[in-house]
Enzyme design. Structure first.
Site, PDB file in Angstrom:
ATOM      1  N   ASP A  11      -0.596   6.748  -7.769  1.00  0.00           N
ATOM      2  CA  ASP A  11      -1.994   7.698  -7.023  1.00  0.00           C
ATOM      3  C   ASP A  11      -1.877   8.670  -5.362  1.00  0.00           C
ATOM      4  OD1 ASP A  11      -3.098   6.169  -8.479  1.00  0.00           O
ATOM      5  OD2 ASP A  11      -4.573   5.618  -8.082  1.00  0.00           O
ATOM      6  N   ARG A  58       2.615   3.914 -14.300  1.00  0.00           N
ATOM      7  CA  ARG A  58       3.105   2.257 -13.670  1.00  0.00           C
ATOM      8  C   ARG A  58       5.272   1.695 -13.934  1.00  0.00           C
ATOM      9  NH1 ARG A  58      -0.407   1.039 -10.079  1.00  0.00           N
ATOM     10  NH2 ARG A  58      -2.476   0.992 -10.679  1.00  0.00           N
ATOM     11  N   ASN A  71      23.099  21.188   1.929  1.00  0.00           N
ATOM     12  CA  ASN A  71      24.321  21.996   3.658  1.00  0.00           C
ATOM     13  C   ASN A  71      23.642  23.323   3.897  1.00  0.00           C
ATOM     14  OD1 ASN A  71      24.932  23.135   1.238  1.00  0.00           O
ATOM     15  ND2 ASN A  71      27.421  23.437   1.551  1.00  0.00           N
ATOM     16  N   GLY A 117      -6.869  -1.555  -0.059  1.00  0.00           N
ATOM     17  CA  GLY A 117      -7.316  -2.538  -0.363  1.00  0.00           C
ATOM     18  C   GLY A 117      -7.336  -3.491   0.551  1.00  0.00           C
ATOM     19  N   CYS A 120      -7.154 -10.815  -6.007  1.00  0.00           N
ATOM     20  CA  CYS A 120      -7.409 -12.643  -5.704  1.00  0.00           C
ATOM     21  C   CYS A 120      -9.513 -12.459  -5.086  1.00  0.00           C
ATOM     22  CB  CYS A 120      -6.456 -13.357  -4.485  1.00  0.00           C
ATOM     23  SG  CYS A 120      -6.491 -14.154  -4.124  1.00  0.00           S
TER      24      CYS A 120
END
Length: 780
Positions: A168, A303, A533, A122, A91
């Site tokens: 990453d 990804r 355990n 970022g 954006c």
């Protein structure tokens, strides 16, 4: 516990009258949906209104339908989906003040003053900037007539909490970011597939993985598959690396290896900053050595796909912590980020983490590569040091004249072989002679002992089960024969890798020291069992693989009901009396209930659970999942619970039953278990080496102190050695479980996410901590 929160606060009232918005930003990562789901459901649980912000910051700027109210049902069936269901977008608008003003206006109009951001550094830096200038944005909005003075007053302060979603693992302050473990799963699947074809043809494979600025994926992949070489941006190879690499590959072939594996991070570079590409390496190997060489660039496949159990649990835990951090925040609390340290959820000041992350980049740019490794954090540094020891050092010419024996005890599990391989190779590097004991204590008693060398364990990291062979037999009845073979084979130290039997067997050897002097040798037990355990460790090798098997099976089972509707599945898991697998798989698979031995239940509880399921079937979610630990109750068996749900659900839902059985013990180990096993095996032998020096008296080894026989375990945030004898007090020997188990504190989260009306213990929530500063980190 945070100072401003009193223990008397009712968590179901904390959010009343407040609104929370959740958005995902930047690159997508598997597990983001688990974090969104937990944020929404825990927010609703506290009484808050929760809003989705679709398409990240772009949706925040555009407003309108991009910001919509979330409901409990709207996050159903999200857990097993990769990516982010609410969308993410880069954006440009939000980078401008004008864009941030529009975003602020949209939030004020909806009364939202709490923002949960899931993204990379970022995205989180942008969130902090938004918060810092919030009051100035409100002044401008009032002046422009976009909002009223009253609206500005009601929204005078914006709280920000971040969760790091990045495959990453490039954010300082956390051991793991959401998505990293799943990305490693994708990579290891490819490595396993590649190694079989490479061995068939005697090939060299170069695998390029993501990591433009961070080499975590490359480094852990190299550890997990025993790669011959790894290129990471934090530590460029020394000058003349081309000769060194070719020599290494030739040596491996000369030792009988049929394949070579080289892992390259996409941001790999030389010390002068020039990139090192996979094509460049391929040309070098082909031209110099004439090896048949192939390159695979994984790209965005890393990804994608279903999130691992680890990422689902991580996202869920972080989501809960994020909501609590938002609701506990005051105007003086700095924007924080929820991170993971060991098995602890930790809150850290957001900008401190961002600052250290930037310092890593600066250190790399200035050629301070040792500093860059340290700044990445203890987990990264340990991985790097372990890899260097196991791959970069040739065995010494001088021998230590020490014989170290290695054995597996108990049921087999994935990751055992990775621990054996690391222990064998670390022992050889220390100059020791390594001995393999086959078939556990029976093999030790019968003399099934032989030397094991460097090449014997090639390719073991990716193999499930136990290559040495393992049995459940304890040493108690065969101590005489065992002591004779310890003397006969001149064994100076012993590594025991296994489950509860390994711990008890180690104890029996220690107790036998009074009678048998041969037992007075250093002993280390490495926990390896699907049941998780073993006292002295929060995690056992093999449990993560079993957990992923259960979780993926539950996904398929739930999916099978997608067409039929109104179906409840009863699934039995392994674990003996330990409810770890049932609880964690319940959290990872979105179960409605998980019955375990540690949390007593009666017929009233079962009735309440059935009634809860009946109510659930009235919503748009028409399927249920119930997990039962195999030994949770001798009377309320899996068959009984299945019959109860079937009877009570007549006309409302039908039931199906699944007993998963031994499939939970099999399969190839997950990246976590390979990496964990490798680090544990290496650390155990280094500890034994130091202990042997301490115990050397008058030309012989004599170890009879409590601290010369230890369990190596992960405790909260560190690998620690604890004397076997001291752990007796912490052990329920009849049920074969530790008396205190950390994961029980996570059970309420599973119940809240399944919409049970229970109280969350807010006293367990994390304090705001601080990142260790560069000056103290690097000793400057």
């Amino acid at each position: 516990m945070s100072e401003d929160l009193q223990p008397t606060v009712d968590p179901t009232k904390m959010g009343v009258g407040r609104s929370i918005a959740v958005l995902t930003s930047g690159g997508d990562a598997q597990g983001m949906n688990a974090a969104v789901r937990a944020t929404v459901r825990v927010g609703i649980y506290t009484g808050a209104k929760v809003y989705f912000v679709h398409e990240g910051y772009q949706g925040l700027v555009d407003g309108g339908e991009n910001i919509c109210l979330a409901t409990w049902e709207s996050v159903s069936m999200m857990l097993q989906l990769g990516g982010t269901v609410i969308g993410s977008a880069r954006c440009k608008d939000f980078r401008t003040r004008d864009g941030r003003m529009k975003a602020a206006c949209n939030l004020v109009k909806l009364g939202i003053t709490n923002l949960c951001v899931i993204g990379g550094d970022g995205s989180l830096t942008g969130a902090n900037e938004f918060r810092t200038e919030w009051s100035g944005l409100l002044v401008d909005l009032v002046r422009a007539g976009k909002i009223t003075e009253e609206e500005a007053k009601k929204s005078s302060h914006l709280n920000i909490v971040g969760m790091v979603g990045s495959i990453d693992n490039d954010f300082c302050g956390t051991d793991m970011t959401i998505g990293t473990d799943s990305a490693l799963h994708r990579i290891i699947e490819v490595v396993d597939a590649i190694t079989t074809t490479a061995q068939s043809h005697q090939r060299t494979f170069i695998l390029e993985v993501m990591g433009r600025h961070c080499g975590y994926l490359a480094l852990v992949t190299a550890l997990a598959c025993g790669a011959d070489w790894v290129f990471i941006p934090e530590m460029p190879p020394d000058d003349g690396w081309e000769d060194h690499l070719c020599r290494r590959l030739s040596d491996q072939r000369a030792r009988g290896s049929r394949l070579n594996v080289i892992i390259v991070a996409e941001g790999a570079m030389c010390k002068d900053g020039k990139p090192i590409t996979s094509d460049q390496i391929k040309k070098l190997v082909t031209d110099r050595l004439g090896f048949d060489t192939r390159t695979t660039v994984l790209g965005h496949v890393q990804r994608g796909g279903t999130p691992s159990a680890f990422d689902r649990i991580l996202g869920s835990r972080m989501g809960v912590e994020a909501v609590m951090a938002l609701l506990e925040a005051t105007p003086d609390t700095p924007a924080c980020v929820v991170t993971l340290s060991g098995n602890q959820a930790v809150r850290l000041p957001l900008m401190e983490c961002v600052q250290v992350t930037k310092e890593v980049t600066a250190a790399m740019a200035q050629g301070r590569f040792d500093d860059a490794i340290k700044l990445r954090g203890k987990s990264f540094e340990n991985n790097w040091n372990t890899y260097k020891l196991l791959a970069h050092i040739n065995p010494p010419d001088t021998k230590s004249n020490i014989n170290v024996a290695i054995m597996n005890i108990g049921a087999p599990c994935a990751g055992m072989n990775a621990a054996v391989r690391a222990a064998v190779r670390m022992g050889i590097i220390q100059g020791h002679s390594m001995l393999a004991v086959h078939e556990g204590f029976d093999g030790l008693a019968q003399g099934q002992i032989e030397p094991i060398i460097w090449t014997s364990v090639s390719g073991w990291t990716g193999k499930g089960g136990s290559m040495l062979g393992t049995k459940r037999t304890l040493p108690g009845k065969r101590l005489e024969e065992i002591s004779q073979n310890i003397a006969k084979f001149n064994i100076h130290a012993l590594v025991i890798i296994g489950g509860f039997e390994a711990y008890v067997g180690g104890l029996e050897l220690v107790q036998a020291r009074e009678k048998y002097e041969e037992m007075c040798i250093p002993i280390v037990v490495i926990p390896a069992t699907v049941s998780n355990n073993v006292p002295g460790s929060d995690f056992s090798i093999g449990a993560d693989t079993a957990l992923n098997t259960i979780t993926s099976t539950c996904d398929r089972i739930k999916q099978s009901a997608a067409g039929t509707k109104r179906r409840v599945f009863i699934v039995e898991t392994m674990g003996g009396y330990c409810g770890y697998l049932a609880t964690m798989a319940g959290l990872a698979a979105g179960a409605d209930a998980a019955y375990i031995f540690e949390e007593k239940f009666d017929i009233k509880d079962l009735e309440a659970n059935v009634q809860h399921m009946v109510e659930k079937m009235k919503t748009i979610v028409k399927r249920g999942l119930v997990l039962r630990n195999e030994s949770c109750n001798s009377n309320y068996t899996t068959d009984f619970i299945f019959s109860l749900y079937s009877e009570e659900g007549k006309g409302i839902f039908d039931c199906r039953k699944n007993v998963l059985g031994h499939m939970q013990q099999g399969g190839t180990p997950t990246p976590f278990d390979r990496n964990f096993g490798t680090k544990m095996g290496a650390k155990a032998v280094l500890w034994l080496t130091d202990k042997l020096k301490e115990c050397y008296r008058h030309g012989r080894i004599f170890a009879n102190t409590a601290d010369s026989a230890c369990v190596l375990g992960m405790r909260k945030r560190a690998l620690t050695f604890q004397p076997l004898a001291e752990l007796k007090e912490d052990t329920d020997f009849e049920r074969r479980i530790p008396k205190i188990q950390w994961w029980l504190k996570i059970r309420p989260i599973m119940k809240i996410l399944a919409k049970y009306d229970i109280k969350l213990d807010t006293s367990e929530h994390a304090d705001l901590e601080h990142v260790i500063k560069k000056s103290s980190f690097l000793g400057k």
